[in-house]
Design a protein around this motif. Structure first.
Motif, PDB file in Angstrom:
ATOM      1  N   GLN A  52      41.958  56.453  55.872  1.00 21.01           N
ATOM      2  CA  GLN A  52      41.780  57.852  56.243  1.00 21.01           C
ATOM      3  C   GLN A  52      42.227  58.780  55.119  1.00 21.01           C
ATOM      4  OE1 GLN A  52      43.881  58.412  59.898  1.00 21.01           O
ATOM      5  NE2 GLN A  52      42.479  57.125  61.074  1.00 21.01           N
ATOM      6  N   ILE A  53      43.150  58.335  54.290  1.00 20.65           N
ATOM      7  CA  ILE A  53      43.715  59.171  53.226  1.00 20.65           C
ATOM      8  C   ILE A  53      42.861  59.131  51.963  1.00 20.65           C
ATOM      9  CG2 ILE A  53      45.685  59.419  51.671  1.00 20.65           C
ATOM     10  CD1 ILE A  53      47.442  58.320  53.910  1.00 20.65           C
ATOM     11  N   ASP A  75      54.240  51.312  45.987  1.00 15.09           N
ATOM     12  CA  ASP A  75      54.935  52.588  45.820  1.00 15.09           C
ATOM     13  C   ASP A  75      53.972  53.766  45.980  1.00 15.09           C
ATOM     14  OD1 ASP A  75      57.270  51.209  45.354  1.00 15.09           O
ATOM     15  OD2 ASP A  75      57.209  51.443  43.176  1.00 15.09           O
ATOM     16  N   VAL A  76      52.791  53.641  45.384  1.00 17.08           N
ATOM     17  CA  VAL A  76      51.794  54.714  45.488  1.00 17.08           C
ATOM     18  C   VAL A  76      51.328  54.864  46.939  1.00 17.08           C
ATOM     19  CG1 VAL A  76      49.459  55.413  44.801  1.00 17.08           C
ATOM     20  CG2 VAL A  76      51.048  54.538  43.100  1.00 17.08           C
ATOM     21  N   GLU A  77      51.096  53.742  47.607  1.00 16.48           N
ATOM     22  CA  GLU A  77      50.683  53.799  49.012  1.00 16.48           C
ATOM     23  C   GLU A  77      51.750  54.470  49.864  1.00 16.48           C
ATOM     24  OE1 GLU A  77      49.901  49.766  50.084  1.00 16.48           O
ATOM     25  OE2 GLU A  77      47.945  49.740  49.085  1.00 16.48           O
ATOM     26  N   ASN A  78      53.006  54.104  49.636  1.00 14.68           N
ATOM     27  CA  ASN A  78      54.104  54.729  50.390  1.00 14.68           C
ATOM     28  C   ASN A  78      54.139  56.231  50.159  1.00 14.68           C
ATOM     29  OD1 ASN A  78      54.892  52.266  51.427  1.00 14.68           O
ATOM     30  ND2 ASN A  78      56.455  51.926  49.871  1.00 14.68           N
ATOM     31  N   ARG A  79      53.962  56.646  48.915  1.00 16.50           N
ATOM     32  CA  ARG A  79      53.967  58.070  48.591  1.00 16.50           C
ATOM     33  C   ARG A  79      52.810  58.786  49.284  1.00 16.50           C
ATOM     34  NH1 ARG A  79      55.689  61.065  43.950  1.00 16.50           N
ATOM     35  NH2 ARG A  79      57.415  59.628  44.000  1.00 16.50           N
ATOM     36  N   LEU A  80      51.623  58.178  49.260  1.00 18.11           N
ATOM     37  CA  LEU A  80      50.457  58.795  49.895  1.00 18.11           C
ATOM     38  C   LEU A  80      50.636  58.916  51.404  1.00 18.11           C
ATOM     39  CD1 LEU A  80      47.596  57.051  47.904  1.00 18.11           C
ATOM     40  CD2 LEU A  80      48.132  59.493  47.895  1.00 18.11           C
ATOM     41  N   ILE A  81      51.155  57.874  52.018  1.00 19.41           N
ATOM     42  CA  ILE A  81      51.378  57.909  53.474  1.00 19.41           C
ATOM     43  C   ILE A  81      52.413  58.969  53.818  1.00 19.41           C
ATOM     44  CG2 ILE A  81      52.297  56.582  55.413  1.00 19.41           C
ATOM     45  CD1 ILE A  81      50.881  54.126  54.174  1.00 19.41           C
ATOM     46  N   MET A  82      53.467  59.065  52.998  1.00 23.50           N
ATOM     47  CA  MET A  82      54.497  60.079  53.238  1.00 23.50           C
ATOM     48  C   MET A  82      53.912  61.485  53.118  1.00 23.50           C
ATOM     49  SD  MET A  82      57.989  60.766  51.097  1.00 23.50           S
ATOM     50  CE  MET A  82      57.026  61.386  49.727  1.00 23.50           C
ATOM     51  N   LEU A  83      53.083  61.706  52.093  1.00 21.69           N
ATOM     52  CA  LEU A  83      52.454  63.018  51.916  1.00 21.69           C
ATOM     53  C   LEU A  83      51.538  63.352  53.088  1.00 21.69           C
ATOM     54  CD1 LEU A  83      51.581  62.888  48.110  1.00 21.69           C
ATOM     55  CD2 LEU A  83      53.317  64.319  49.195  1.00 21.69           C
ATOM     56  N   ALA A  84      50.812  62.361  53.569  1.00 22.72           N
ATOM     57  CA  ALA A  84      49.903  62.589  54.696  1.00 22.72           C
ATOM     58  C   ALA A  84      50.688  62.891  55.973  1.00 22.72           C
ATOM     59  CB  ALA A  84      49.008  61.382  54.902  1.00 22.72           C
ATOM     60  N   GLN A  85      51.772  62.180  56.201  1.00 23.78           N
ATOM     61  CA  GLN A  85      52.570  62.395  57.404  1.00 23.78           C
ATOM     62  C   GLN A  85      53.257  63.753  57.401  1.00 23.78           C
ATOM     63  OE1 GLN A  85      55.113  58.952  57.420  1.00 23.78           O
ATOM     64  NE2 GLN A  85      53.654  57.733  58.617  1.00 23.78           N
ATOM     65  N   SER A  86      53.606  64.221  56.212  1.00 21.76           N
ATOM     66  CA  SER A  86      54.270  65.527  56.127  1.00 21.76           C
ATOM     67  C   SER A  86      53.263  66.680  56.113  1.00 21.76           C
ATOM     68  CB  SER A  86      55.153  65.586  54.879  1.00 21.76           C
ATOM     69  OG  SER A  86      54.363  65.525  53.714  1.00 21.76           O
ATOM     70  N   GLY A  87      51.966  66.354  56.124  1.00 25.48           N
ATOM     71  CA  GLY A  87      50.935  67.383  56.184  1.00 25.48           C
ATOM     72  C   GLY A  87      50.606  68.021  54.850  1.00 25.48           C
TER      73      GLY A  87
END
Length: 132
Positions: A52-53, A75-87
């Motif tokens: 989805q990201i 690490d990149v995936e974690n960063r992307l998921i964190m950015l998506a979750q924070s909106g």
């Protein structure tokens, strides 16, 4: 419509895997199988979130990175998921945006280098021992 079909397929497959894991786990020591069954839904959720990201080209690039440096891709995936979750992500990440994120993360890694300062005078004592 397509997302709903994919969700139904994923749920059916997940139920199938749970049924297989339950049958194998009851026949003997299936501790590792139970752990794999617990990790699988988390991996599926992570994969779904990344789908989805990321745009397909960006996902492909991240997959190639994973072949070379798995930790960096994680690490990149974690960063992307964190950015998506924070909106903070308003649209899917393109390949160019992924490159920028990779470069930014690489710059941060360079700043974390350790510098060793050796004290002067230590070598002098060792040199005296060699002149015996």
């Amino acid at each position: 419509m397509e997302d709903a079909d994919l969700d139904q397929i994923r749920k059916a497959r997940l139920e199938q895997l749970k049924a297989q894991g339950g049958a194998k786990g009851s026949s003997g020591g299936g501790g590792s199988q139970e752990q794999a069954a617990q990790r699988h839904p988390a991996a599926e959720a992570r994969k779904s979130a990344l789908n989805q990201i990321l745009e397909p080209e960006a996902a492909d690039r991240l997959g190639r990175i994973r072949l070379v440096k798995e930790q960096r891709a994680t690490d990149v995936e974690n960063r992307l998921i964190m950015l998506a979750q924070s909106g903070q992500l308003r649209q899917k990440v393109t390949e160019e945006q992924l490159k920028e994120l990779l470069n930014a993360m690489a710059d941060n890694k360079e700043e974390e280098k350790i510098v060793v300062n050796r004290r002067k005078g230590w070598e002098d004592d060792d040199d005296d021992l060699l002149d015996l």
